[in-house]
Design a protein around this motif. Structure first.
Motif, PDB file in Angstrom:
ATOM      1  N   PRO A  50     -16.388 -23.839  43.199  1.00  0.00           N
ATOM      2  CA  PRO A  50     -16.947 -24.844  42.279  1.00  0.00           C
ATOM      3  C   PRO A  50     -15.844 -25.688  41.640  1.00  0.00           C
ATOM      4  O   PRO A  50     -14.794 -25.169  41.252  1.00  0.00           O
ATOM      5  CB  PRO A  50     -17.660 -23.988  41.231  1.00  0.00           C
ATOM      6  CG  PRO A  50     -17.861 -22.659  41.868  1.00  0.00           C
ATOM      7  CD  PRO A  50     -16.739 -22.473  42.820  1.00  0.00           C
ATOM      8  N   THR A  51     -16.079 -26.989  41.574  1.00  0.00           N
ATOM      9  CA  THR A  51     -15.162 -27.925  40.927  1.00  0.00           C
ATOM     10  C   THR A  51     -15.986 -28.952  40.168  1.00  0.00           C
ATOM     11  O   THR A  51     -17.031 -29.400  40.646  1.00  0.00           O
ATOM     12  CB  THR A  51     -14.274 -28.640  41.956  1.00  0.00           C
ATOM     13  OG1 THR A  51     -13.592 -27.671  42.753  1.00  0.00           O
ATOM     14  CG2 THR A  51     -13.241 -29.534  41.282  1.00  0.00           C
ATOM     15  N   VAL A  52     -15.496 -29.332  38.994  1.00  0.00           N
ATOM     16  CA  VAL A  52     -16.150 -30.355  38.183  1.00  0.00           C
ATOM     17  C   VAL A  52     -15.330 -31.647  38.244  1.00  0.00           C
ATOM     18  O   VAL A  52     -14.097 -31.615  38.126  1.00  0.00           O
ATOM     19  CB  VAL A  52     -16.288 -29.899  36.713  1.00  0.00           C
ATOM     20  CG1 VAL A  52     -16.783 -31.053  35.832  1.00  0.00           C
ATOM     21  CG2 VAL A  52     -17.252 -28.726  36.611  1.00  0.00           C
ATOM     22  N   ALA A  54     -20.954 -34.431  30.163  1.00  0.00           N
ATOM     23  CA  ALA A  54     -19.854 -33.490  30.360  1.00  0.00           C
ATOM     24  C   ALA A  54     -19.931 -32.319  29.387  1.00  0.00           C
ATOM     25  O   ALA A  54     -19.733 -31.164  29.790  1.00  0.00           O
ATOM     26  CB  ALA A  54     -18.518 -34.229  30.214  1.00  0.00           C
ATOM     27  N   GLU A  55     -20.222 -32.604  28.145  1.00  0.00           N
ATOM     28  CA  GLU A  55     -20.243 -31.540  27.137  1.00  0.00           C
ATOM     29  C   GLU A  55     -21.249 -30.454  27.511  1.00  0.00           C
ATOM     30  O   GLU A  55     -20.957 -29.258  27.454  1.00  0.00           O
ATOM     31  CB  GLU A  55     -20.579 -32.127  25.765  1.00  0.00           C
ATOM     32  CG  GLU A  55     -20.442 -31.136  24.629  1.00  0.00           C
ATOM     33  CD  GLU A  55     -20.687 -31.770  23.257  1.00  0.00           C
ATOM     34  OE1 GLU A  55     -20.650 -31.032  22.265  1.00  0.00           O
ATOM     35  OE2 GLU A  55     -20.920 -32.996  23.201  1.00  0.00           O
ATOM     36  N   ALA A  56     -22.435 -30.879  27.929  1.00  0.00           N
ATOM     37  CA  ALA A  56     -23.488 -29.919  28.269  1.00  0.00           C
ATOM     38  C   ALA A  56     -23.162 -29.166  29.554  1.00  0.00           C
ATOM     39  O   ALA A  56     -23.358 -27.939  29.639  1.00  0.00           O
ATOM     40  CB  ALA A  56     -24.826 -30.641  28.405  1.00  0.00           C
ATOM     41  N   LEU A  60     -20.718 -23.573  31.965  1.00  0.00           N
ATOM     42  CA  LEU A  60     -19.904 -23.040  33.054  1.00  0.00           C
ATOM     43  C   LEU A  60     -18.805 -22.115  32.548  1.00  0.00           C
ATOM     44  O   LEU A  60     -18.392 -22.192  31.398  1.00  0.00           O
ATOM     45  CB  LEU A  60     -19.258 -24.197  33.825  1.00  0.00           C
ATOM     46  CG  LEU A  60     -20.204 -25.204  34.472  1.00  0.00           C
ATOM     47  CD1 LEU A  60     -19.405 -26.337  35.096  1.00  0.00           C
ATOM     48  CD2 LEU A  60     -21.094 -24.538  35.516  1.00  0.00           C
ATOM     49  N   SER A  61     -18.321 -21.299  33.451  1.00  0.00           N
ATOM     50  CA  SER A  61     -17.177 -20.451  33.155  1.00  0.00           C
ATOM     51  C   SER A  61     -15.958 -21.325  32.869  1.00  0.00           C
ATOM     52  O   SER A  61     -15.763 -22.374  33.483  1.00  0.00           O
ATOM     53  CB  SER A  61     -16.905 -19.547  34.356  1.00  0.00           C
ATOM     54  OG  SER A  61     -15.643 -18.951  34.242  1.00  0.00           O
TER      55      SER A  61
END
Length: 451
Positions: A6-8, A49-51, A56-57
């Protein structure tokens, strides 16, 4: 798909749910500070982004693009990969342009190595411009399409391509036969259609260059493989329309030539369609076939001004495309720029939101691919482009004066080109980075390209 942790990706984010001309603000989602969560080449989540980050970890890496806009990868519904070197050739309208420039250039694609070199260049140019999917013409040579699919498979791009079927009104060195075009196309379909992200399009060049026997073979392929695409040209130039009527005197009109051989349907894309009749509009509507609007090409070759408002009133599906090499840019931003001007000349308006809808979800819908690409819907393939609001001094100045999202997007379309594309991702992998630094780093909170 390449396996990925996973990547944001954090930036301003825009994607569409429907047509903004129909559903207004409900048609899109815009997050000024957005986050796009990708895993295994697919979209898991998009939102503020905040939510997103709060859910997420803390050890999931975040790639930040400050002062950038992430949009779904753009889609081009009509382009010729063998015409890269023909772009910017002077002085002709359609039929002379084909004879003087295009056909001689396409002869070289009988050489597989040459075709591979151009295919690699072509795909890199698309990705540099933020285009991740295209509906592509090869040449009459089977090996040209093999070279293209091999290059696309290497990049894992979702591409649609087909071997040109052409057995008359072209140089002998570029002509196939009804039977050879059928066999070559059949073998390519068996080898490549639905192989990974590759898809096939049955490709009669246009009615002028195919006999009835060859068009019948194209229809046979469509019947045998009902989920393949069909791409061709229609009503681009008035001389072309007149010539088709001479060649097919019993047809009701240009579209009827294709209709008689079973070539219309939801996966059938007809490039140009500038000079269509009301009866043709009706058949487009009835069959779900679509027109591909190619503004830079139509202006460059003096073909005419497609009236997209008329298509909408007639409920004819349409998309937007570059048509390189008659078209003059690989950039969908520049193509939308010219689409705006053509629409202005027809006395209408094309908004920035509608433009970017067309280049993403709208074009995906005409290709029946909205369940895979064109938006950041959960589960979609993670193809996206990162656009830079400060890509040039002029762009930066203009953006500093823009007060609304619509103004910022319009400035991006009118002033933007490949320089505005900071990075392009295919199935979550960075395949183009304008500044040659890795934008797919996994260092947490890595900030990229901050202004």
């Amino acid at each position: 798909m390449n396996a990925q942790s996973p990547t944001v990706y954090r930036a301003a984010i825009l994607h569409f749910l429907s047509d903004p001309d129909v559903d207004g603000e409900n048609a899109y989602q815009f997050f000024e500070d957005g986050a796009l969560l990708i895993e295994n080449g697919r979209v898991l989540q998009v939102g503020e982004a905040e939510a997103v980050l709060a859910s997420l970890s803390s050890d999931i890496p975040v790639v930040e693009y400050k002062n950038h806009l992430i949009i779904p990868g753009m889609i081009d519904t009509h382009i010729h990969f063998p015409q890269v070197e023909v772009i910017a050739s002077y002085g002709e309208q359609l039929l002379d342009w084909l004879n003087n420039y295009t056909f001689p250039a396409e002869r070289q694609f009988e050489d597989k190595e040459y075709a591979s070199n151009i295919a690699n260049f072509f795909l890199d140019e698309l990705l540099k411009n933020g285009t991740t999917t295209a509906l592509v013409f090869g040449t009459v040579h089977k090996q040209s399409v093999e070279a293209f699919f091999e290059a696309s498979e290497q990049r894992n791009t979702r591409m649609i391509c087909g071997k040109v079927m052409m057995n008359r009104n072209a140089p002998e060195f570029l002509c196939d036969t009804p039977e050879s075009s059928y066999q070559d196309s059949k073998e390519l379909i068996e080898a490549w259609h639905n192989k990974g992200r590759q898809l096939y399009a049955v490709t009669p060049r246009f009615a002028i260059t195919s006999t009835e026997e060859q068009l019948q073979k194209a229809g046979q392929l469509m019947e045998e493989y009902p989920d393949v695409y069909m791409q061709t040209h229609i009503s681009e130039n008035k001389d072309e329309v007149a010539f088709v009527q001479e060649l097919f005197p019993d047809s009701k009109d240009y579209l009827d030539v294709y209709d008689q051989f079973g070539l219309l349907g939801k996966r059938s894309v007809f490039a140009h369609g500038i000079h269509l009749t009301p009866r043709e509009h009706q058949r487009f509507r009835e069959t779900g076939s679509s027109v591909s609007f190619c503004p830079t090409s139509n202006l460059f070759l003096g073909s005419g001004l497609l009236d997209i408002k008329e298509l909408e009133e007639e409920q004819v599906a349409y998309s937007v495309a570059t048509d390189v090499g008659g078209g003059t840019s690989f950039s969908m931003l520049q193509t939308l720029n010219e689409a705006y001007k053509v629409t202005q000349l027809n006395g209408n308006k094309l908004s920035a939101l509608k433009s970017l809808y067309l280049a993403t979800l709208g074009n995906a819908k005409t290709l029946q691919l909205e369940d895979k690409i064109g938006s950041f819907k959960e589960g979609n393939e993670a193809d996206f482009a990162v656009l830079d609001f400060n890509s040039t001094p002029l762009m930066s100045l203009k953006q500093s004066k823009c007060k609304t999202l619509a103004e910022k997007l319009f400035a991006m379309i009118i002033l933007g080109d490949d320089r505005a594309v900071r990075a392009t991702y295919v199935a979550g992998n960075c395949v183009h980075d304008r500044d040659n630094s890795s934008a797919s780093q996994t260092n947490q909170n890595k900030e990229v390209g901050a202004a």
